[in-house]
Design a protein around this motif. Sequence first.
Motif, mmCIF file in Angstrom:
data_model
loop_
_atom_site.group_PDB
_atom_site.id
_atom_site.type_symbol
_atom_site.label_atom_id
_atom_site.label_comp_id
_atom_site.label_asym_id
_atom_site.label_seq_id
_atom_site.Cartn_x
_atom_site.Cartn_y
_atom_site.Cartn_z
ATOM 1 N N TRP A 183 -5.512 -1.715 5.858
ATOM 2 C CA TRP A 183 -6.353 -1.787 4.644
ATOM 3 C C TRP A 183 -6.074 -0.534 3.814
ATOM 4 C CZ3 TRP A 183 -9.958 0.677 1.713
ATOM 5 C CH2 TRP A 183 -10.790 -0.095 0.908
ATOM 6 N N HIS A 202 2.275 -0.201 12.805
ATOM 7 C CA HIS A 202 2.212 -1.620 12.462
ATOM 8 C C HIS A 202 2.589 -2.480 13.667
ATOM 9 C CE1 HIS A 202 3.753 -5.154 9.818
ATOM 10 N NE2 HIS A 202 2.452 -5.260 10.011
ATOM 11 N N ALA A 227 2.928 0.775 1.829
ATOM 12 C CA ALA A 227 3.606 -0.327 1.139
ATOM 13 C C ALA A 227 5.118 -0.112 1.139
ATOM 14 C CB ALA A 227 3.081 -0.445 -0.292
ATOM 15 N N ASP A 241 5.756 -8.228 1.875
ATOM 16 C CA ASP A 241 5.425 -9.527 2.461
ATOM 17 C C ASP A 241 4.273 -9.349 3.446
ATOM 18 O OD1 ASP A 241 7.475 -10.706 1.050
ATOM 19 O OD2 ASP A 241 8.885 -10.707 2.734
ATOM 20 N N GLY A 242 3.337 -10.239 3.402
ATOM 21 C CA GLY A 242 2.210 -10.181 4.323
ATOM 22 C C GLY A 242 1.021 -9.405 3.809
ATOM 23 N N ALA A 243 1.166 -8.739 2.656
ATOM 24 C CA ALA A 243 0.053 -7.984 2.071
ATOM 25 C C ALA A 243 -0.653 -8.831 1.022
ATOM 26 C CB ALA A 243 0.555 -6.690 1.452
ATOM 27 N N GLU A 244 -1.967 -8.756 1.024
ATOM 28 C CA GLU A 244 -2.799 -9.496 0.071
ATOM 29 C C GLU A 244 -3.471 -8.511 -0.874
ATOM 30 O OE1 GLU A 244 -6.931 -12.158 0.167
ATOM 31 O OE2 GLU A 244 -6.121 -11.267 2.010
ATOM 32 N N LEU A 301 -4.979 -3.270 -1.040
ATOM 33 C CA LEU A 301 -4.190 -4.236 -0.282
ATOM 34 C C LEU A 301 -4.750 -4.391 1.123
ATOM 35 C CD1 LEU A 301 -0.555 -3.046 -1.200
ATOM 36 C CD2 LEU A 301 -1.846 -4.906 -2.256
ATOM 37 N N ARG A 302 -4.627 -5.592 1.642
ATOM 38 C CA ARG A 302 -5.004 -5.863 3.031
ATOM 39 C C ARG A 302 -3.847 -6.605 3.699
ATOM 40 N NH1 ARG A 302 -10.322 -8.459 2.836
ATOM 41 N NH2 ARG A 302 -9.153 -10.282 2.136
ATOM 42 N N TYR A 303 -3.436 -6.102 4.854
ATOM 43 C CA TYR A 303 -2.346 -6.706 5.618
ATOM 44 C C TYR A 303 -2.970 -7.332 6.863
ATOM 45 C CZ TYR A 303 0.440 -3.200 2.972
ATOM 46 O OH TYR A 303 1.006 -2.400 1.988
ATOM 47 N N LEU A 306 6.820 -0.702 4.516
ATOM 48 C CA LEU A 306 6.814 -2.086 4.976
ATOM 49 C C LEU A 306 7.527 -3.027 4.020
ATOM 50 C CD1 LEU A 306 3.217 -2.284 6.478
ATOM 51 C CD2 LEU A 306 5.375 -1.780 7.638
#
Length: 226
Positions: free
Chosen positions: A167, A84, A101, A144-147, A160-162, A104
Amino acid sequence: MKIGILQTGHTPDALMQDFGDYDSLFPALLDGHGFEFKTFAVVDGIFPDSAEDADGWLITGSRYGAYEDLPWIPPLEDLIRQIHKSEKPLVGVCFGHQIIAQALGGKVEKYQGGWSVGRTEYDFDGDNVWLNAWHQDQVVAVPDGAEVIGSNDFCQNAMLRYGDQIWTVQAHPEFSNDFVSGLMRTRGKGLVPDDLMQAAANRQTAPDHNARIAQIMADFLKKARA
């Protein structure tokens, strides 16, 4: 482009001859995209020297839980954080989705709602896709920061996408219908409720969107980054 496969599990012995080990499923899935692959069997304690040992990374599925007290999980989490920080692309599948996940700052647990098995529908960025699932554990708190880009009623955090670096997907685009049928035969009995396996077996002849997800994964890994 060299992709380092961080292998976190093994195919059941009874399926190995027909399908190969977990790390061989991904070169087959991503065939034709120009990747070179190198496997590091982290499940067996074999790790790369650093995040710089590949141009991009991929973490496989596993029969183990991300929260289990296993000697290879803490160093894998450290490596994920190194990757990361390096800003190299990283893709995670099932256990890979979960351990990224967790490493992070998210949370993974054994889902009280039970198992998801076989051909399963997901809402992916507003479109419907069908992929093979094989899991009880889930990401229940997103870092935090993951969509969240994919979900269904059973698994809210299924993809999830960071940013443009990471991905991940809970389902298994590398699993064919035949492979899942083999898992039900070799690992499912006594683990997954019979009614769920029967319902899954009834769905296993329909098509999936593995090739579509493979293209998305390949494009993500090869994407130009600053």
